[in-house]
Design a protein around this motif. Structure first.
Motif, PDB file in Angstrom:
ATOM      1  N   GLU A  57       2.243  21.335  -7.081  1.00 28.13           N
ATOM      2  CA  GLU A  57       1.443  20.187  -6.671  1.00 28.13           C
ATOM      3  C   GLU A  57       0.710  19.655  -7.899  1.00 28.13           C
ATOM      4  O   GLU A  57       0.256  20.424  -8.743  1.00 28.13           O
ATOM      5  CB  GLU A  57       0.430  20.651  -5.618  1.00 28.13           C
ATOM      6  CG  GLU A  57      -0.472  19.572  -5.122  1.00 28.13           C
ATOM      7  CD  GLU A  57      -1.433  20.088  -4.069  1.00 28.13           C
ATOM      8  OE1 GLU A  57      -2.599  20.336  -4.423  1.00 28.13           O
ATOM      9  OE2 GLU A  57      -0.990  20.256  -2.926  1.00 28.13           O
ATOM     10  N   THR A  70      -2.521  12.982  -4.805  1.00 27.34           N
ATOM     11  CA  THR A  70      -1.915  14.287  -5.061  1.00 27.34           C
ATOM     12  C   THR A  70      -0.466  14.267  -4.599  1.00 27.34           C
ATOM     13  O   THR A  70      -0.174  13.917  -3.467  1.00 27.34           O
ATOM     14  CB  THR A  70      -2.680  15.389  -4.308  1.00 27.34           C
ATOM     15  OG1 THR A  70      -4.042  15.367  -4.732  1.00 27.34           O
ATOM     16  CG2 THR A  70      -2.088  16.749  -4.601  1.00 27.34           C
ATOM     17  N   PRO A  72       2.543  16.415  -3.487  1.00 29.33           N
ATOM     18  CA  PRO A  72       2.697  17.782  -2.979  1.00 29.33           C
ATOM     19  C   PRO A  72       3.782  18.564  -3.732  1.00 29.33           C
ATOM     20  O   PRO A  72       4.651  17.980  -4.371  1.00 29.33           O
ATOM     21  CB  PRO A  72       3.096  17.573  -1.519  1.00 29.33           C
ATOM     22  CG  PRO A  72       3.663  16.199  -1.464  1.00 29.33           C
ATOM     23  CD  PRO A  72       3.000  15.409  -2.538  1.00 29.33           C
TER      24      PRO A  72
END
Length: 95
Positions: A57, A70, A72
């Motif tokens: 991540e 973000t 993943p």
């Protein structure tokens, strides 16, 4: 090279019919897919290794919207070619 190109080459290099070559190529693709889904690596000596890797991540910047987000973690496949094949590919190659 496309799937159909591979089928055509199999017909030329073997005594398989187009239907048999198509079934063989489809079977190989299915086997690869099942192995990847199952988390397995594929080793074909002299040709390549398809090794599964886990990408962590990480934080990325969304350029269009201008905010951080973000990404993943995900699984991916890394292709590793043996040195002998790399040497054959690059023999006589000039950029």
């Amino acid at each position: 090279m496309t799937r159909q190109d591979i089928i055509d080459q199999m017909v030329k290099k073997t005594d398989l019919t187009v239907k048999e070559a198509t079934q063989a190529v489809e079977a190989i693709i299915d086997i690869f897919e099942e192995a990847f889904i199952g988390g397995e690596n594929i080793y074909i000596r002299g040709l390549a290794t398809f090794k599964q890797v886990i990408r962590k991540e990480k934080k990325v910047q969304n350029i269009t919207r201008g905010h951080a987000m973000t990404m993943p973690a995900y699984r991916s496949v890394k292709l590793i070619i043996p040195k002998e094949l790399k040497d054959k590919m690059n023999d006589g190659f000039e950029a």
